[in-house]
Motif scaffolding. Structure first.
Motif, PDB file in Angstrom:
ATOM      1  N   ARG A  56       0.833  -1.202   0.000  1.00 33.13           N
ATOM      2  CA  ARG A  56       0.000   0.000   0.000  1.00 33.13           C
ATOM      3  C   ARG A  56       0.868   1.253   0.000  1.00 33.13           C
ATOM      4  O   ARG A  56       0.613   2.206  -0.750  1.00 33.13           O
ATOM      5  CB  ARG A  56      -0.927   0.003   1.209  1.00 33.13           C
ATOM      6  CG  ARG A  56      -1.860   1.186   1.270  1.00 33.13           C
ATOM      7  CD  ARG A  56      -2.715   1.148   2.512  1.00 33.13           C
ATOM      8  NE  ARG A  56      -3.581  -0.030   2.528  1.00 33.13           N
ATOM      9  CZ  ARG A  56      -4.405  -0.318   3.538  1.00 33.13           C
ATOM     10  NH1 ARG A  56      -4.469   0.466   4.603  1.00 33.13           N
ATOM     11  NH2 ARG A  56      -5.169  -1.398   3.478  1.00 33.13           N
ATOM     12  N   ASP A  57       1.908   1.257   0.828  1.00 34.08           N
ATOM     13  CA  ASP A  57       2.789   2.435   0.896  1.00 34.08           C
ATOM     14  C   ASP A  57       3.531   2.653  -0.408  1.00 34.08           C
ATOM     15  O   ASP A  57       3.710   3.802  -0.849  1.00 34.08           O
ATOM     16  CB  ASP A  57       3.784   2.268   2.044  1.00 34.08           C
ATOM     17  CG  ASP A  57       3.124   2.341   3.408  1.00 34.08           C
ATOM     18  OD1 ASP A  57       2.022   2.914   3.490  1.00 34.08           O
ATOM     19  OD2 ASP A  57       3.716   1.815   4.381  1.00 34.08           O
ATOM     20  N   ARG A  60       0.993   3.999  -3.083  1.00 29.83           N
ATOM     21  CA  ARG A  60       0.564   5.346  -2.698  1.00 29.83           C
ATOM     22  C   ARG A  60       1.704   6.342  -2.868  1.00 29.83           C
ATOM     23  O   ARG A  60       1.500   7.463  -3.358  1.00 29.83           O
ATOM     24  CB  ARG A  60       0.082   5.325  -1.249  1.00 29.83           C
ATOM     25  CG  ARG A  60      -0.455   6.646  -0.741  1.00 29.83           C
ATOM     26  CD  ARG A  60      -0.952   6.486   0.670  1.00 29.83           C
ATOM     27  NE  ARG A  60      -2.131   5.627   0.722  1.00 29.83           N
ATOM     28  CZ  ARG A  60      -2.626   5.122   1.855  1.00 29.83           C
ATOM     29  NH1 ARG A  60      -2.024   5.366   3.017  1.00 29.83           N
ATOM     30  NH2 ARG A  60      -3.714   4.374   1.820  1.00 29.83           N
ATOM     31  N   ASP A 110      -7.413   1.587  -6.226  1.00 36.46           N
ATOM     32  CA  ASP A 110      -7.778   2.019  -4.880  1.00 36.46           C
ATOM     33  C   ASP A 110      -6.729   1.453  -3.929  1.00 36.46           C
ATOM     34  O   ASP A 110      -6.699   0.251  -3.655  1.00 36.46           O
ATOM     35  CB  ASP A 110      -9.170   1.511  -4.518  1.00 36.46           C
ATOM     36  CG  ASP A 110      -9.670   2.102  -3.202  1.00 36.46           C
ATOM     37  OD1 ASP A 110      -8.895   2.842  -2.557  1.00 36.46           O
ATOM     38  OD2 ASP A 110     -10.822   1.829  -2.836  1.00 36.46           O
ATOM     39  N   THR A 111      -5.852   2.320  -3.422  1.00 27.82           N
ATOM     40  CA  THR A 111      -4.741   1.858  -2.590  1.00 27.82           C
ATOM     41  C   THR A 111      -5.230   1.219  -1.288  1.00 27.82           C
ATOM     42  O   THR A 111      -4.502   0.416  -0.685  1.00 27.82           O
ATOM     43  CB  THR A 111      -3.794   3.018  -2.267  1.00 27.82           C
ATOM     44  OG1 THR A 111      -4.540   4.092  -1.663  1.00 27.82           O
ATOM     45  CG2 THR A 111      -3.142   3.541  -3.545  1.00 27.82           C
ATOM     46  N   SER A 112      -6.440   1.559  -0.864  1.00 28.57           N
ATOM     47  CA  SER A 112      -6.945   0.964   0.368  1.00 28.57           C
ATOM     48  C   SER A 112      -7.213  -0.528   0.216  1.00 28.57           C
ATOM     49  O   SER A 112      -7.341  -1.240   1.220  1.00 28.57           O
ATOM     50  CB  SER A 112      -8.219   1.686   0.814  1.00 28.57           C
ATOM     51  OG  SER A 112      -9.231   1.559  -0.162  1.00 28.57           O
ATOM     52  N   ASP A 113      -7.305  -1.013  -1.021  1.00 30.17           N
ATOM     53  CA  ASP A 113      -7.515  -2.444  -1.246  1.00 30.17           C
ATOM     54  C   ASP A 113      -6.217  -3.238  -1.195  1.00 30.17           C
ATOM     55  O   ASP A 113      -6.255  -4.477  -1.178  1.00 30.17           O
ATOM     56  CB  ASP A 113      -8.179  -2.668  -2.606  1.00 30.17           C
ATOM     57  CG  ASP A 113      -9.601  -2.132  -2.652  1.00 30.17           C
ATOM     58  OD1 ASP A 113     -10.209  -1.997  -1.585  1.00 30.17           O
ATOM     59  OD2 ASP A 113     -10.078  -1.821  -3.770  1.00 30.17           O
ATOM     60  N   ALA A 116      -1.654  -3.763   3.810  1.00 33.60           N
ATOM     61  CA  ALA A 116      -0.911  -2.776   4.600  1.00 33.60           C
ATOM     62  C   ALA A 116       0.167  -3.426   5.460  1.00 33.60           C
ATOM     63  O   ALA A 116       0.841  -2.742   6.227  1.00 33.60           O
ATOM     64  CB  ALA A 116      -1.873  -1.980   5.483  1.00 33.60           C
ATOM     65  N   ARG A 203     -11.124  13.487  -7.553  1.00 28.65           N
ATOM     66  CA  ARG A 203     -10.525  12.349  -8.263  1.00 28.65           C
ATOM     67  C   ARG A 203     -10.145  12.693  -9.699  1.00 28.65           C
ATOM     68  O   ARG A 203      -9.552  11.869 -10.391  1.00 28.65           O
ATOM     69  CB  ARG A 203     -11.488  11.155  -8.267  1.00 28.65           C
ATOM     70  CG  ARG A 203     -11.751  10.574  -6.883  1.00 28.65           C
ATOM     71  CD  ARG A 203     -12.559   9.295  -6.990  1.00 28.65           C
ATOM     72  NE  ARG A 203     -12.819   8.711  -5.695  1.00 28.65           N
ATOM     73  CZ  ARG A 203     -11.991   7.917  -5.027  1.00 28.65           C
ATOM     74  NH1 ARG A 203     -10.807   7.631  -5.559  1.00 28.65           N
ATOM     75  NH2 ARG A 203     -12.314   7.420  -3.851  1.00 28.65           N
TER      76      ARG A 203
END
Length: 573
Positions: A56-57, A60, A110-113, A116, A203
């Motif tokens: 994720r990092d 992002r 979608d980086t939240s997917d 982490a 967005r």
């Protein structure tokens, strides 16, 4: 001696177990990362804003750096091992720029997917994933197509010596970046947009908030022009099936042309961010599929209309049972075609937007909840659809049948998925939900035959000559073309009172509406005959001016009572 042997066996077992543990440890490390000797030797030391510890990092950080136009720092998130040291410094920032453009327009990430955790272990609290708890060292973050081939953009975990493992975009993912950039790179319009309008707002970029409404307006204008053009063509065509078909496909043709124009603009004129492009892509595929499906359905409707006109004609119960049965079957075939078209178009849409692999899994996971929600929300619609199939199979009514529904005389003009269209006697249209219709009692006057008995009742004086009326009734009824089976004509006195008698006339008619007309005509002729020839047959009240009984020859001692009224006691009125 035995003691020494035992110690030897223990020593061998310990040595073997230590080797196994070491091998397991090495295998475990191999499952957690890829060990490499060096990493991006041609680049400078990574700046502090480069975060590469988790998937994720890493993604992002790459997106943020490329958004700030810091492509040199973003190059540290790429594994450039297939390039020489000099090429890494020269081509690394350019590859980062191209890859950022491809990801921004090709597929919305979608980086939240993304995981982490540093080991990207699969987390599944429900325990349904058999690989839950296992670490990963290679992940797919996007899949794009170019020139008919699919290319994956993947992240992998690398470790150099004793340094901390880092997540980078793999060399195999960087190889097709120039090819993907040719397809997903900036459009002709975006190349001419000033840099100050390329800042992000939400967005989308600022210029996209202006371009998207213009894009939709141009596409809508094209659709409006197509509708007008097809309307003009429909008026030019000769009357009949061609003009009917052209007038019915104006909107579907406009939808298909709009999607073609929109796709052309997206391919060669303008390109938007991935979130907008993905939305437009799904919308265009859906509109195209439904537009083509509607055009095909209208073509089937015109064919059915021609067949109905040629073989059946106007919808009423004058047609034979076979013809009405055939017409009902045609409507059932139409509903079947609609069902097949809906299923085919839905499958096509899902296959094109690849929802079976992403959203489809989510839908299957929550299928029970969706089933309950759809069952509650669409209960009325589903009930009507099932009832329409029940009507088609059992055929309690057919197209052209004459029914009495809630006191109205109606012809069944059409049986559709959710409603039945009835034509009343005064040419109005009554639209009734199928489930409501089938749950109410109705009288079908055309189940066996359309012919029907009609009854005329006349209240006449007691001295009316019934035999004379019977002869006149037969004469008048036989003169009516809608009266059939003349041997069943009959006339009877069905009731009487002190002052009058009820004479009933029975006649058989070819069908109910024609029978109503025949009944009215015969009634008028009978009333005219009585009025012109025997007005004394009309029922009336008689005023008694004397209580003297003429038949008895005696007179009352009290004398007459001129004010008394005795029905039927005399014939002075």
């Amino acid at each position: 001696m035995k003691k020494h042997a035992t110690w030897g066996l223990l020593a061998i077992a310990l040595l073997f177990s230590s080797l196994c543990v070491g091998q397991a440890s090495e295998d475990d490390k191999e499952m957690r990362w890829f060990s490499i000797e060096s990493l991006n030797a041609g680049l400078d030391t990574p700046p502090e804003e480069v975060n590469r510890l988790t998937p994720r990092d890493s993604v992002r950080s790459f997106l943020e750096l490329t958004k700030q136009q810091d492509f040199s720092a973003a190059a540290h998130l790429l594994n450039l091992s297939e390039l020489g040291a000099a090429e890494q410094r020269e081509k690394g920032p350019e590859l980062a720029r191209q890859l950022a453009a491809v990801l921004r327009r090709g597929e919305w990430i979608d980086t939240s997917d993304l995981p982490a955790r540093q080991d990207a272990v699969i987390e599944d609290p429900a325990g349904q994933n058999p690989q839950a708890g296992q670490p990963r060292r290679n992940l797919e973050i996007a899949s794009l197509r170019a020139e008919g081939q699919a290319y994956d953009i993947r992240l992998a975990r690398y470790r150099v010596g004793d340094e901390d493992p880092v997540w980078l975009i793999t060399p195999d993912s960087l190889s097709p970046v120039p090819l993907l950039y040719e397809k997903y790179g900036p459009s002709w319009l975006e190349k001419h947009v000033p840099q100050r309008f390329k800042s992000t707002f939400g967005r989308l970029q600022v210029w996209e908030w202006v371009a998207i409404p213009v894009f939709l307006l141009v596409t809508g204008l094209v659709g409006w022009l197509v509708i007008r053009l097809v309307g003009v063509i429909a008026r030019w065509l000769p009357s009949g099936s061609p003009s009917i078909y052209a007038s019915q496909i104006k909107v579907p043709v406009a939808l298909v042309v709009m999607t073609i124009v929109a796709q052309f603009l997206l391919n060669y004129v303008v390109s938007f961010s991935a979130v907008a492009t993905t939305s437009f892509r799904i919308l265009l595929i859906t509109i195209t599929a439904w537009g083509v499906g509607l055009i095909a359905l209208r073509f089937v409707d015109v064919i059915l209309l021609n067949v109905k006109r040629r073989l059946v004609g106007e919808i009423d119960d004058n047609k034979s049972r076979d013809e009405r049965h055939f017409l009902t079957s045609l409507y059932a075939v139409r509903r079947g075609i609609i069902l097949v078209a809906i299923v085919a178009v839905t499958i096509y849409i899902l296959s094109q937007i690849e929802l079976f692999e992403t959203l489809g899994l989510t839908l299957l996971a929550s299928a029970s909840i969706l089933t309950v929600l759809l069952g509650i929300a669409g209960q009325a619609v589903l009930g009507n659809i099932l009832s329409s199939f029940q009507v088609s199979l059992a055929k309690p009514i057919r197209i052209g049948d004459l029914v009495i529904f809630e006191g109205r005389w109606c012809y069944v003009e059409g049986i559709f998925y959710t409603f039945i269209r009835l034509r009343t006697w005064d040419e109005r249209r009554l639209v009734v939900p199928v489930q409501y219709f089938t749950s109410r009692p109705f009288e079908n006057l055309s189940v066996k035959s359309a012919k029907m008995y009609r009854v005329i009742e006349l209240a006449l004086h007691l001295n009316a000559d019934v035999e004379c009326l019977r002869e006149k009734f037969k004469e008048f009824a036989e003169a009516e073309k809608n009266v059939i089976e003349h041997h069943k004509l009959c006339c009877y006195v069905t009731a009487q009172s002190a002052a009058a008698q009820t004479v009933s006339f029975y006649l058989m008619t070819s069908e109910p509406f024609a029978g109503w007309e025949a009944e009215m005509n015969v009634r008028e002729k009978l009333l005219g005959f009585i009025r012109d020839n025997h007005p004394e047959w009309w029922p009336r009240e008689v005023v008694v001016t004397s209580q003297h009984d003429i038949t008895g020859g005696e007179r009352s001692a009290n004398g007459p009572n001129p004010g008394a009224v005795y029905p039927g006691a005399g014939d002075s009125s």
